[in-house]
Design a protein around this motif. Structure first.
Motif, mmCIF file in Angstrom:
data_model
loop_
_atom_site.group_PDB
_atom_site.id
_atom_site.type_symbol
_atom_site.label_atom_id
_atom_site.label_comp_id
_atom_site.label_asym_id
_atom_site.label_seq_id
_atom_site.Cartn_x
_atom_site.Cartn_y
_atom_site.Cartn_z
ATOM 1 N N GLY A 188 0.828 -1.197 0.000
ATOM 2 C CA GLY A 188 0.000 0.000 0.000
ATOM 3 C C GLY A 188 0.858 1.241 0.000
ATOM 4 O O GLY A 188 2.088 1.177 0.119
ATOM 5 N N ILE A 189 0.212 2.373 -0.124
ATOM 6 C CA ILE A 189 0.899 3.661 -0.165
ATOM 7 C C ILE A 189 0.415 4.522 0.991
ATOM 8 O O ILE A 189 -0.794 4.663 1.208
ATOM 9 N N LEU A 190 1.363 5.079 1.746
ATOM 10 C CA LEU A 190 1.034 6.019 2.815
ATOM 11 C C LEU A 190 1.107 7.449 2.286
ATOM 12 O O LEU A 190 2.086 7.832 1.628
ATOM 13 N N THR A 191 0.095 8.233 2.591
ATOM 14 C CA THR A 191 0.065 9.645 2.235
ATOM 15 C C THR A 191 -0.319 10.425 3.477
ATOM 16 O O THR A 191 -1.414 10.249 4.004
ATOM 17 N N GLY A 192 0.597 11.242 3.963
ATOM 18 C CA GLY A 192 0.330 11.989 5.182
ATOM 19 C C GLY A 192 0.174 11.098 6.392
ATOM 20 O O GLY A 192 -0.515 11.464 7.345
ATOM 21 N N GLY A 193 0.816 9.938 6.367
ATOM 22 C CA GLY A 193 0.763 9.024 7.502
ATOM 23 C C GLY A 193 -0.423 8.094 7.515
ATOM 24 O O GLY A 193 -0.542 7.256 8.413
ATOM 25 N N PHE A 194 -1.328 8.198 6.512
ATOM 26 C CA PHE A 194 -2.499 7.341 6.438
ATOM 27 C C PHE A 194 -2.528 6.617 5.097
ATOM 28 O O PHE A 194 -2.049 7.133 4.091
ATOM 29 N N PRO A 195 -3.101 5.425 5.068
ATOM 30 C CA PRO A 195 -3.160 4.676 3.811
ATOM 31 C C PRO A 195 -3.976 5.421 2.754
ATOM 32 O O PRO A 195 -5.018 6.008 3.070
ATOM 33 N N ARG A 196 -3.475 5.384 1.534
ATOM 34 C CA ARG A 196 -4.261 5.915 0.424
ATOM 35 C C ARG A 196 -5.501 5.053 0.254
ATOM 36 O O ARG A 196 -5.426 3.829 0.224
ATOM 37 N N GLU A 197 -6.652 5.701 0.162
ATOM 38 C CA GLU A 197 -7.902 4.949 0.065
ATOM 39 C C GLU A 197 -8.203 4.588 -1.379
ATOM 40 O O GLU A 197 -7.838 5.314 -2.312
ATOM 41 N N ALA A 198 -8.861 3.454 -1.550
ATOM 42 C CA ALA A 198 -9.306 3.047 -2.882
ATOM 43 C C ALA A 198 -10.313 4.071 -3.394
ATOM 44 O O ALA A 198 -11.219 4.494 -2.666
ATOM 45 N N SER A 199 -10.142 4.495 -4.642
ATOM 46 C CA SER A 199 -10.971 5.574 -5.172
ATOM 47 C C SER A 199 -12.313 5.092 -5.680
ATOM 48 O O SER A 199 -13.267 5.856 -5.786
ATOM 49 N N GLY A 200 -12.428 3.823 -6.019
ATOM 50 C CA GLY A 200 -13.683 3.321 -6.569
ATOM 51 C C GLY A 200 -14.269 2.230 -5.720
ATOM 52 O O GLY A 200 -14.236 2.254 -4.498
ATOM 53 N N GLU A 201 -14.819 1.252 -6.395
ATOM 54 C CA GLU A 201 -15.464 0.154 -5.702
ATOM 55 C C GLU A 201 -14.433 -0.885 -5.260
ATOM 56 O O GLU A 201 -13.354 -0.989 -5.817
ATOM 57 N N ALA A 202 -14.770 -1.631 -4.237
ATOM 58 C CA ALA A 202 -13.932 -2.731 -3.765
ATOM 59 C C ALA A 202 -14.776 -3.996 -3.761
ATOM 60 O O ALA A 202 -15.953 -3.964 -3.378
ATOM 61 N N GLU A 203 -14.186 -5.092 -4.188
ATOM 62 C CA GLU A 203 -14.912 -6.360 -4.205
ATOM 63 C C GLU A 203 -14.519 -7.195 -2.998
ATOM 64 O O GLU A 203 -13.336 -7.440 -2.760
ATOM 65 N N MET A 204 -15.500 -7.610 -2.240
ATOM 66 C CA MET A 204 -15.284 -8.424 -1.059
ATOM 67 C C MET A 204 -16.104 -9.700 -1.170
ATOM 68 O O MET A 204 -17.333 -9.647 -1.204
ATOM 69 N N GLY A 205 -15.429 -10.838 -1.273
ATOM 70 C CA GLY A 205 -16.133 -12.101 -1.368
ATOM 71 C C GLY A 205 -17.034 -12.192 -2.588
ATOM 72 O O GLY A 205 -18.039 -12.904 -2.564
ATOM 73 N N GLY A 206 -16.694 -11.456 -3.657
ATOM 74 C CA GLY A 206 -17.505 -11.457 -4.859
ATOM 75 C C GLY A 206 -18.622 -10.440 -4.858
ATOM 76 O O GLY A 206 -19.448 -10.411 -5.777
ATOM 77 N N VAL A 207 -18.641 -9.545 -3.841
ATOM 78 C CA VAL A 207 -19.682 -8.524 -3.723
ATOM 79 C C VAL A 207 -19.048 -7.147 -3.911
ATOM 80 O O VAL A 207 -18.069 -6.805 -3.245
ATOM 81 N N ARG A 208 -19.605 -6.341 -4.819
ATOM 82 C CA ARG A 208 -19.094 -4.992 -5.064
ATOM 83 C C ARG A 208 -19.599 -4.042 -3.973
ATOM 84 O O ARG A 208 -20.801 -3.957 -3.734
ATOM 85 N N THR A 209 -18.676 -3.319 -3.360
ATOM 86 C CA THR A 209 -19.021 -2.376 -2.292
ATOM 87 C C THR A 209 -18.274 -1.062 -2.505
ATOM 88 O O THR A 209 -17.348 -0.982 -3.302
ATOM 89 N N ASN A 210 -18.668 -0.029 -1.768
ATOM 90 C CA ASN A 210 -17.976 1.257 -1.901
ATOM 91 C C ASN A 210 -17.780 1.963 -0.555
ATOM 92 O O ASN A 210 -17.821 3.185 -0.474
ATOM 93 N N PHE A 211 -17.554 1.197 0.506
ATOM 94 C CA PHE A 211 -17.256 1.824 1.781
ATOM 95 C C PHE A 211 -15.759 2.126 1.861
ATOM 96 O O PHE A 211 -14.978 1.721 0.990
#
Length: 525
Positions: free
Chosen positions: A287-310
């Motif tokens: 991962g990439i740290l920016t300002g001491g915090f992880p860069r967040e995913a900009s779009g959707e994330a797939e968890m267990g085959g389910v598309r989410t956007n949290f």
């Protein structure tokens, strides 16, 4: 004094911090029953430090319980999905794109998932899409009760803009279904984007029963250790949530493992902007740290085959870790791993399986187990396999970069002994206490607050609207337990919605602050 614990697939790590000083660290194999490993970790870190349990002021835990439940499709509660959006949105009903095994896991009976489409919701600017039909919702509650469902996910069109419809629907459903119903409202969980936000809300609702049991188990673990300090769980964005919110939003813990490692890497290395490679027993997470915090995913994330956007960190995982199986002839390392059985299966521990840890010991990069058991390995082939591993990790780091500028790389995790250097990266560091960076990241976690919604920005009012959003995010952080005066805005994102009139702009602001331990002490008193 704070205890930080991170439960991984291979090891459960714990640290005890006194301010900025590390008093004790413990790394022990994760047990098949994960909560038992947490109990053992707490006892071990207290025993190693000699600190009495009463001196502990807070305990922070990062756990894999909830994401594992989704991936495995087990321990999920039957869940009803209520969508407020008619007469629109009927073409794609809730859970339309879910894997069949998860739809079945959430179904209360052979009739399939409990899905209900109702009127309500809003336009992008907050105008009602259609009026909420309270009688329709009461009939929906009766249908849900008839199927014996006690977890309900409520999603409305553009609820991040206006949550009025979801809140009122929640009130009606709670009144009809009784006090023991678990309600999840999508505006509290996901971002703009109906289907992935709805998916995240349904997953959260399905995990609510498990969250109650897990939080209670963690509480019992603290009681057994004689610790009366408050318990917090790590969130995906590197901040903390208390146990009450953990019961309500277990989905917010899904990526806490990689996040804790990155935050711990920043703390141990002193770098706020860098790449982090966390090598555990099974995978290497980059991962990439920016300002001491992880860069967040900009779009959707797939968890267990389910598309989410949290909220979730932008992480690439590679099937390389200390427990990875090795083929010296290829050479290849991973993706299969012995996992938490490393201390039984690896050659250096008397086992019969050649693992990546054996390579590190054979090459003189680590003192683990019995080196004589790998002394006969061909040194050239060992070095070739390690070079292959370094090349694959370097390629993954390079994929995560957004600029050709040089970037330092911080290697953490017990498996980072595999990394001596990375081709193409001149600055590779492995700081002290690297093996338990994940637990340190949990222990130092701050408290956060976020605003993510569509604002109307009239001409000449941009700065005032941004200030309003920043103040709102800071207020959220303070309500969550941040000490006033320590809250800083760490991220601001503006996305003008050019296809909409009236200066509509999606604004996301994140603020973080230090945990108010004095307030915790006063609450305990």
């Amino acid at each position: 004094m704070r205890i930080g614990i991170d439960v991984g697939g291979t090891n459960t790590d714990a640290v005890l911090l006194d301010g900025d000083r590390v008093l004790a660290t413990v790394k022990s194999p994760t047990t098949a029953e994960v909560t038992g490993g947490v109990v053992a970790a707490i006892g071990a870190v207290l025993g190693a430090s000699g600190v009495p349990p009463a001196a502990v002021t807070a305990v922070m835990i990062g756990t894999t319980h909830f994401v594992n439940a989704l991936v495995e499709g087990e321990r999920l509660a039957p869940t009803a999905a209520v969508r407020l959006g008619l007469p629109a949105t009927a073409a794609l009903p809730p859970m339309v794109d879910w894997p069949g095994r998860l739809r079945a896991a959430l179904s209360p009976d052979a009739d399939g998932p409990a899905v209900h489409l109702c009127h309500g919701g809003h336009e992008y600017d907050g105008r009602p899409l259609s009026d909420l039909d309270e009688d329709e919702l009461r009939a929906t509650a009766a249908a849900i009760a008839a199927r014996g469902v006690r977890s309900v996910a409520v999603s409305a069109v553009f609820s991040p803009v206006s949550a009025d419809a979801e809140r009122r629907a929640g009130e009606i459903l709670a009144a009809e279904l009784g006090p023991d119903v678990h309600l999840s409202l999508s505006h509290e969980i996901g971002r703009v984007g109906l289907l992935p936000r709805e998916n995240a809300t349904i997953v959260n609702a399905a995990l609510r029963d498990l969250a109650v049991r897990i939080v209670a188990a963690f509480g019992r673990a603290l009681d057994e250790a004689g610790i009366g300090a408050p318990l917090f769980l790590s969130q995906n964005d590197g901040t903390l949530m208390d146990v009450e919110r953990a019961r309500e939003q277990p989905i917010a813990t899904f990526a806490s493992g990689p996040t804790n490692s990155m935050r711990g890497a920043a703390y141990l290395s002193g770098l706020a902007d860098c790449a982090v490679v966390d090598v555990g027993g099974t995978t290497a997470d980059v991962g990439i740290l920016t300002g001491g915090f992880p860069r967040e995913a900009s779009g959707e994330a797939e968890m267990g085959g389910v598309r989410t956007n949290f909220r979730i960190p932008d992480v690439l995982s590679l099937g390389i870790g200390g427990g990875s199986l090795v083929d010296l002839d290829a050479p290849s390392v991973g993706p299969r791993s012995v996992g938490y059985r490393l201390t039984e299966r690896a050659l250096v521990f008397g086992g019969d399986t050649l693992t990546a840890t054996d390579l590190a010991v054979a090459a003189g990069r680590a003192e683990i187990g019995d080196p004589s058991r790998v002394a006969r390995l061909d040194r050239a082939r060992v070095e070739a396999a390690l070079a292959h591993t370094a090349g694959r990790i370097a390629e993954t780091v390079d994929r995560m970069r957004t600029s050709p500028e040089p970037i330092p790389v911080v290697a953490v995790g017990g498996g980072s002994v595999l990394i001596d250097a990375l081709p193409g990266f001149a600055d590779v560091r492995r700081p002290g206490h690297y093996a338990v960076a994940n637990a340190i990241g949990a222990a130092i976690a701050q408290v956060g607050g976020e605003v993510d919604r569509v604002f109307q920005v009239p001409p000449g009012r941009r700065d005032a609207v941004l200030d309003e959003a920043k103040a709102e995010a800071a207020a959220h952080a303070e309500r969550a337990g941040a000490r006033p005066g320590t809250v800083d805005v760490v991220d601001v994102e503006e996305v003008p919605l050019a296809y909409l009139p009236g200066g509509a702009t999606r604004i996301r602001v994140k603020a973080v602050g230090d945990l108010d331990l004095n307030r915790l002490e006063n609450d305990r008193a």
